[in-house]
Design a protein around this motif. Structure first.
Motif, short mmCIF file in Angstrom:
data_model
loop_
_atom_site.label_atom_id
_atom_site.label_comp_id
_atom_site.label_asym_id
_atom_site.label_seq_id
_atom_site.Cartn_x
_atom_site.Cartn_y
_atom_site.Cartn_z
N SER A 1 0.86 -1.16 0.08
CA SER A 1 -0.05 -0.17 0.17
C SER A 1 0.86 1.41 0.03
O SER A 1 1.96 1.13 0.29
CB SER A 1 -0.80 0.09 1.17
N ALA A 2 0.23 2.46 -0.01
CA ALA A 2 0.96 3.70 -0.12
C ALA A 2 1.55 3.83 1.11
O ALA A 2 2.83 4.53 1.35
CB ALA A 2 0.21 4.73 -0.49
N ALA A 3 1.05 3.48 2.30
CA ALA A 3 1.50 3.43 3.56
C ALA A 3 2.66 2.75 3.91
O ALA A 3 3.82 2.90 4.63
CB ALA A 3 0.39 3.03 4.64
N ASP A 4 2.49 1.42 3.15
CA ASP A 4 3.86 0.52 3.42
C ASP A 4 4.93 1.01 2.76
O ASP A 4 6.18 0.84 3.16
CB ASP A 4 3.33 -0.81 2.66
N SER B 1 5.58 4.21 2.05
CA SER B 1 6.18 5.30 2.84
C SER B 1 6.91 4.88 4.00
O SER B 1 8.15 5.36 4.47
CB SER B 1 4.78 6.31 3.43
N GLY B 2 6.54 3.55 4.45
CA GLY B 2 7.32 3.16 5.82
C GLY B 2 8.50 2.57 5.31
O GLY B 2 9.62 2.71 6.34
N GLN C 1 10.68 5.31 -6.33
CA GLN C 1 9.97 6.55 -5.70
C GLN C 1 10.54 7.75 -5.60
O GLN C 1 9.82 8.46 -5.20
CB GLN C 1 9.62 5.70 -4.45
#
Length: 82
Positions: free
Chosen positions: A10-13, A15-16, A49
């Protein structure tokens, strides 16, 4: 990077992972354990990214850095304790 791994994140993954990769204290092994991405896959994700200049700066920082490789980190600690 493995397209299957990219599709699952996911986008959150993402980012993490980027935050962990930028951190000096987080080894690639921790990223692999948490997200299942090898060092090469993390590098590919960062290349994809980040802006070109940001990616180059990051690679210079982490290349050969003991803190980014658990085995090297443990070896340095053993030497310091002797």
């Amino acid at each position: 990077m493995n397209t299957r791994a990219c599709d699952v994140l996911s986008a959150a993954d993402v980012s993490g992972i980027i935050a962990m990769a930028w951190s000096d204290d987080t080894p690639f092994e921790a990223i692999e354990q948490q997200f299942g991405l090898s060092e090469a896959e993390v590098i590919a994700l960062m290349r994809d990214q980040l802006k070109t200049r940001s990616f180059r700066v990051w690679r210079i920082r982490v290349r050969g850095r003991a803190a980014k490789h658990q085995n090297q980190q443990q070896n340095e600690q053993r030497i310091e304790n002797q």
